[in-house]
Design an enzyme around this catalytic site. Structure first.
Site, PDB file in Angstrom:
ATOM      1  N   ARG A 167       0.821  -1.219   0.000  1.00 49.72           N
ATOM      2  CA  ARG A 167       0.000   0.000   0.000  1.00 49.72           C
ATOM      3  C   ARG A 167       0.854   1.267   0.000  1.00 49.72           C
ATOM      4  O   ARG A 167       0.528   2.265   0.640  1.00 49.72           O
ATOM      5  CB  ARG A 167      -0.957   0.018   1.207  1.00 49.72           C
ATOM      6  N   SER A 249     -11.240  -0.691   3.462  1.00 46.52           N
ATOM      7  CA  SER A 249     -10.481  -0.933   4.693  1.00 46.52           C
ATOM      8  C   SER A 249      -9.971   0.401   5.229  1.00 46.52           C
ATOM      9  O   SER A 249      -9.237   1.104   4.545  1.00 46.52           O
ATOM     10  CB  SER A 249      -9.307  -1.874   4.421  1.00 46.52           C
ATOM     11  N   GLU A 372      -5.778   3.990   6.223  1.00 43.35           N
ATOM     12  CA  GLU A 372      -5.438   3.761   4.824  1.00 43.35           C
ATOM     13  C   GLU A 372      -5.932   4.877   3.915  1.00 43.35           C
ATOM     14  O   GLU A 372      -5.209   5.285   3.012  1.00 43.35           O
ATOM     15  CB  GLU A 372      -5.996   2.410   4.364  1.00 43.35           C
TER      16      GLU A 372
END
EC number: 1.3.1.98
Length: 380
Positions: A167, A249, A372
């Site tokens: 990520r 998420s 995130e």
């Protein structure tokens, strides 16, 4: 998430040329502005954004030949031959990601089928290095077309320069510019009637398909299975389902040292993070004969372990559907990693619940969860 206030001004870039021109103009004006794709990984504060929002809306998918456009045979844009059975696609930054996956699956081009159902646009994919069910963009990304802020030039950046990780990317961590398009290298199955997926690399997906890790199945059936799995977790957009009124998420899976991971309960899921192995220290005999000292190996760096944020949240006492009294935000009823808008939430509700989750997990396990999505006008 359907929260957040308005922008002061919105510009829409319908083509790559628009995107270059508008971004350069905004940089020249030294104005406070943000670039926005689909907005699926962004949460805006209730006061909105006091500046310009540039929306990325250039679309298109093409197979690339040695001249850089059109339908190719087997050559890359730099003139080097592609491996047999490989397709190179150039996708404009504003193209809907899941629409791209659907096109690839229909043509039997494998490599991103497990990324079905991820909302957002193609240009954001390398920024976040999106991944799901055993596939990551870094597995298939060849290069990107990038408007570089520092040089003012449009560059072709190979994937190797983007520092793609879990990520993360060089763009996300500070290389300023605008992604104009991405190039993917996908596998083309000779069996056009029943093309197969890439080898399955995720246990839950393999179980859902009734196969084992490493097997290949119909690429179309794999896409359907991924969409079913994502929908069961509230991760496929549906205006009628408030569990999908989310940014996906909300927290990344923490990465910690192996020694710290050993302090957690034995049942806590752990996933080793691949690292660089130290080179063996070898002293040639002729060096020893010449009186040179033995080479001493560098101490091996401690291994890193990825934890499950969902497990940490659940085991800190926060259940699916949890909400703070009077709040319009709640943990998804399907997946503890998602913070959702139940219909009347504002951005402050989302941030308050996120802070509570972070505090509970840190108090219980000593792990600090990191959000995130991009938070604009919000702090946790």
């Amino acid at each position: 998430m359907r929260v957040g206030g308005p922008a002061e001004r919105i510009l829409v870039a319908e083509t790559s040329d628009d995107l270059v021109r508008m971004a350069q103009q905004l940089w020249d004006e030294d104005e406070h502005w943000i670039l926005l794709g689909g907005g699926s990984n962004t949460v805006i504060g209730d006061d909105g954004f006091p500046g310009t929002v540039l929306l990325v809306r250039n679309t298109g998918i093409e197979r690339v030949d040695e001249a850089g456009a059109g339908i190719p045979e087997r050559a890359a844009a730099d003139g080097t031959a592609l491996p047999e059975g490989t397709v190179r696609l150039r996708v404009q930054a504003g193209h809907d990601w899941d629409e791209l996956v659907a096109v690839c699956v229909e043509h039997g081009w494998s490599g991103i089928e497990a990324l079905s159902g991820i909302p957002g646009l193609a240009g954001a994919a390398p920024v976040q290095n999106i991944g799901a069910y055993g596939q990551e963009l870094s597995d298939v990304l060849h290069s990107i077309t990038f408007l570089d802020r520092e040089s003012g030039e449009v560059l072709r950046l190979p994937a190797s320069e983007l520092e793609l990780g879990y990520r993360s990317s060089a763009i996300k961590s500070g290389r300023e510019g605008v992604v104009l398009s991405i190039d993917l290298l996908l596998a083309e199955d000779e069996d056009r009637d029943n093309p197969l997926s890439a080898p399955i690399a995720y246990g839950q997906l393999a179980d859902a398909l009734g196969v084992t890790i490493g097997d290949r199945v119909s690429i179309r059936e794999l896409r359907r299975s991924v969409l079913r799995l994502r929908a069961s977790k509230g991760m496929v957009l549906d205006a009628e389902d408030h569990d999908t009124w989310s940014a996906g998420s909300f927290f990344t899976n923490p990465i910690v040292s192996e020694s710290f991971a050993r302090t957690l309960p034995v049942e806590a899921p752990r996933f080793p993070v691949p690292g660089v192995e130290p080179e063996p220290a070898v002293t040639p005999l002729e060096d020893l004969a010449a009186g040179l000292p033995l080479r001493v190996p560098d101490p091996a760096p401690e291994r890193l372990i990825k934890l499950s944020a969902a497990w940490l949240i659940e085991n800190a006492g926060i259940e699916k559907g949890f909400r703070l009294p009077g709040s319009g935000a709640a943990i998804s009823s399907k997946h503890t990693l998602a913070i959702t808008n139940r219909g009347a939430a504002n951005a402050a509700d989302v941030a308050e619940l996120a802070r509570y989750v972070v505090q509970r997990v840190q108090a219980e396990f000593g792990v600090l969860l990191v959000p995130e999505p991009n938070l604009i006008g919000l702090e946790l």
